[in-house]
Write a protein that holds these residues in place. Structure first.
Motif, mmCIF file in Angstrom:
data_model
loop_
_atom_site.group_PDB
_atom_site.id
_atom_site.type_symbol
_atom_site.label_atom_id
_atom_site.label_comp_id
_atom_site.label_asym_id
_atom_site.label_seq_id
_atom_site.Cartn_x
_atom_site.Cartn_y
_atom_site.Cartn_z
ATOM 1 N N MET A 121 0.297 15.089 -19.551
ATOM 2 C CA MET A 121 -0.542 13.875 -20.354
ATOM 3 C C MET A 121 -0.938 13.243 -21.409
ATOM 4 O O MET A 121 -1.402 14.037 -22.604
ATOM 5 C CB MET A 121 -1.580 12.992 -19.000
ATOM 6 N N SER A 122 -0.356 12.661 -22.008
ATOM 7 C CA SER A 122 -1.201 11.962 -23.381
ATOM 8 C C SER A 122 -2.391 11.750 -24.185
ATOM 9 O O SER A 122 -3.306 11.839 -23.119
ATOM 10 C CB SER A 122 -0.783 10.373 -24.478
ATOM 11 N N PRO A 123 -2.533 12.020 -25.229
ATOM 12 C CA PRO A 123 -3.523 13.049 -25.374
ATOM 13 C C PRO A 123 -4.765 10.836 -25.951
ATOM 14 O O PRO A 123 -3.872 9.830 -26.029
ATOM 15 C CB PRO A 123 -3.587 13.354 -27.292
ATOM 16 N N PRO A 124 -5.907 11.210 -25.799
ATOM 17 C CA PRO A 124 -6.878 10.243 -26.321
ATOM 18 C C PRO A 124 -6.299 8.918 -27.252
ATOM 19 O O PRO A 124 -5.991 9.707 -28.179
ATOM 20 C CB PRO A 124 -8.132 10.363 -26.082
ATOM 21 N N THR A 125 -6.464 7.853 -27.072
ATOM 22 C CA THR A 125 -5.874 6.625 -28.830
ATOM 23 C C THR A 125 -7.193 6.283 -28.390
ATOM 24 O O THR A 125 -8.016 5.467 -27.743
ATOM 25 C CB THR A 125 -4.887 5.897 -27.998
ATOM 26 N N LEU A 126 -7.214 5.589 -30.005
ATOM 27 C CA LEU A 126 -8.914 5.302 -29.874
ATOM 28 C C LEU A 126 -7.967 4.025 -30.445
ATOM 29 O O LEU A 126 -7.064 3.479 -31.084
ATOM 30 C CB LEU A 126 -9.622 5.905 -31.597
ATOM 31 N N VAL A 127 -9.086 3.123 -30.240
ATOM 32 C CA VAL A 127 -8.692 1.152 -30.688
ATOM 33 C C VAL A 127 -10.207 1.049 -31.231
ATOM 34 O O VAL A 127 -11.205 1.107 -30.577
ATOM 35 C CB VAL A 127 -7.962 0.816 -29.635
ATOM 36 N N GLU A 128 -10.067 -0.040 -31.467
ATOM 37 C CA GLU A 128 -11.211 -0.718 -32.105
ATOM 38 C C GLU A 128 -11.259 -2.481 -31.392
ATOM 39 O O GLU A 128 -9.774 -3.205 -31.649
ATOM 40 C CB GLU A 128 -11.883 -0.665 -33.131
ATOM 41 N N ILE A 129 -12.218 -2.594 -30.587
ATOM 42 C CA ILE A 129 -11.866 -3.801 -30.158
ATOM 43 C C ILE A 129 -13.386 -5.163 -30.431
ATOM 44 O O ILE A 129 -14.311 -4.425 -29.903
ATOM 45 C CB ILE A 129 -11.358 -4.284 -28.799
ATOM 46 N N GLU A 130 -13.197 -6.182 -31.096
ATOM 47 C CA GLU A 130 -14.743 -6.867 -31.090
ATOM 48 C C GLU A 130 -15.689 -5.712 -31.635
ATOM 49 O O GLU A 130 -16.269 -5.843 -31.224
ATOM 50 C CB GLU A 130 -14.895 -7.009 -29.497
ATOM 51 N N GLY A 131 -15.114 -5.157 -32.220
ATOM 52 C CA GLY A 131 -16.634 -4.306 -33.301
ATOM 53 C C GLY A 131 -16.559 -3.317 -32.629
ATOM 54 O O GLY A 131 -17.263 -2.119 -33.183
ATOM 55 N N HIS A 132 -16.147 -2.455 -31.497
ATOM 56 C CA HIS A 132 -16.650 -1.167 -30.430
ATOM 57 C C HIS A 132 -15.342 -0.815 -30.310
ATOM 58 O O HIS A 132 -13.893 -0.863 -29.984
ATOM 59 C CB HIS A 132 -16.835 -1.838 -29.217
ATOM 60 N N GLN A 133 -15.842 0.838 -30.631
ATOM 61 C CA GLN A 133 -14.375 2.147 -30.698
ATOM 62 C C GLN A 133 -14.681 2.387 -29.535
ATOM 63 O O GLN A 133 -15.744 2.315 -29.090
ATOM 64 C CB GLN A 133 -14.975 2.924 -31.365
ATOM 65 N N LEU A 134 -13.446 2.383 -28.845
ATOM 66 C CA LEU A 134 -13.099 2.616 -27.283
ATOM 67 C C LEU A 134 -11.338 3.924 -27.574
ATOM 68 O O LEU A 134 -10.747 4.014 -27.516
ATOM 69 C CB LEU A 134 -12.253 1.840 -26.288
ATOM 70 N N LYS A 135 -11.976 4.767 -26.371
ATOM 71 C CA LYS A 135 -11.276 6.365 -26.335
ATOM 72 C C LYS A 135 -10.699 5.701 -25.157
ATOM 73 O O LYS A 135 -10.693 6.233 -24.122
ATOM 74 C CB LYS A 135 -11.971 7.495 -26.405
ATOM 75 N N LEU A 136 -9.190 5.884 -25.101
ATOM 76 C CA LEU A 136 -8.578 5.291 -23.812
ATOM 77 C C LEU A 136 -7.642 6.453 -23.656
ATOM 78 O O LEU A 136 -6.882 7.037 -24.332
ATOM 79 C CB LEU A 136 -7.359 3.525 -24.507
ATOM 80 N N THR A 137 -7.790 6.634 -22.552
ATOM 81 C CA THR A 137 -6.741 7.966 -21.642
ATOM 82 C C THR A 137 -5.918 7.900 -20.783
ATOM 83 O O THR A 137 -6.369 6.616 -20.470
ATOM 84 C CB THR A 137 -7.616 8.877 -21.424
ATOM 85 N N ASN A 138 -4.767 8.407 -20.737
ATOM 86 C CA ASN A 138 -3.847 9.066 -20.186
ATOM 87 C C ASN A 138 -3.146 7.634 -19.506
ATOM 88 O O ASN A 138 -2.640 7.726 -18.678
ATOM 89 C CB ASN A 138 -4.486 9.722 -18.803
#
Length: 300
Positions: free
Chosen positions: A1-18
């Motif tokens: 599986m791919s490593p987690p991806t960090l994204v910022e949306i509306e000022g919130h940071q999310l860690k997207l997985t798999n």
């Protein structure tokens, strides 16, 4: 599986997985595409989610794997995802998630919450529905054409009462027709009205329509499920994905499309088609969130 991806949306940071996990094997549709769909559909979906409690149906291993309904908002939710109390269980009231932003919707998609189910009422007063639903479920060998025929009968009956209605596919086998209210009505009023309309259609079209949920009565007919107007029940939210072999969506449709479906034209849409439809047609379900109407008072 791919490593987690960090994204910022509306000022919130999310860690997207798999993100490379395939959730719809027949279509090769990945979790990344699920997240992308929900992020892009958010502008038209959020008006139908905002201020409502949400029940997730999660598919961690995709639509061919096991799934579970999740009413209680996960304890690991970000602090910026609101919660609201709703119908409970033996342990008391349940605190449900409220998806009020693009970031919250993407967070839910990252949980593989493919399906998002909402009640007829907004959070705060579960006994004050903002719409009435007629959930049309075909009993084989009846299919979408029969559902469309019944939807048109209900539409015309409502029009005779001066009421406008909107329709959407369930994203599965059936159709759902809604009467926008958006002004105070009690759940009991909505339920009695939906039952009366359903029974009227059944009386005049007994070979096509049934209002009793007994399976032995439903073969070859369309069940008008009026009971979905109970305060503790939910239906699939407009623009939600469904857990079908392909990434179909509960899609708002025009009455011209419903009429064509009654004549045998297909009425099913996948995620990419829905994004294109919104680009061309806007939110065909907008009236559900804004149109104010009053249904007739209950008979005494």
């Amino acid at each position: 599986m791919s490593p987690p991806t960090l994204v910022e949306i509306e000022g919130h940071q999310l860690k997207l997985t798999n993100l490379d996990k395939v959730l719809y094997p027949e279509a090769g549709f990945t979790k990344a595409e699920v997240v992308d769909y929900y992020a892009r559909i958010a502008p038209v979906m959020l008006p139908h989610l905002r201020d409502r409690i949400v029940t997730f149906r999660r598919f961690p291993d995709g639509v061919d794997g096991e799934s579970f309904f999740e009413k209680r908002c996960p304890g690991h939710r970000p602090e910026w995802v609101p919660v609201a109390e709703g119908p409970g269980d033996r342990g008391g009231p349940i605190r449900y998630c409220v998806l009020d932003s693009v970031a919250a919707l993407v967070w839910a998609a990252n949980l593989a919450a493919l399906e998002l189910h909402t009640p007829m009422s907004r959070a705060g007063d579960m006994h004050a529905p903002t719409m009435v639903v007629f959930d049309l479920d075909p009993g084989p060998p009846a299919g979408m054409a029969a559902c469309a025929e019944v939807a048109l009968l209900i539409r015309d009956t409502l029009a005779g009462l001066g009421l406008r209605s909107v329709a959407k596919t369930s994203g599965s086998k059936g159709l759902q027709l809604y009467v926008p209210l958006n002004c105070y009505h009690h759940t009991d009023h909505a339920k009695s009205f939906s039952l009366a309309v359903a029974q009227l259609i059944e009386k005049h079209h007994p070979s096509l329509v049934v209002t009793d949920q007994k399976k032995e009565l439903r073969r070859g007919k369309v069940l008008i499920d009026w009971s979905q107007n109970a305060y503790f029940k939910t239906t699939i939210c407009a623009y939600s994905l469904r857990a079908r072999p392909r990434p179909t969506v509960s899609t708002p449709v025009t009455w011209d499309e419903v009429e064509a479906a009654a004549g045998g034209q297909p009425l099913s849409f996948e995620a990419a088609e829905v994004l294109d439809r919104v680009e061309r047609l806007g939110d065909l379900f907008a009236d559900a969130a804004s149109l104010e109407q009053r249904i007739p008072a209950p008979m005494r």
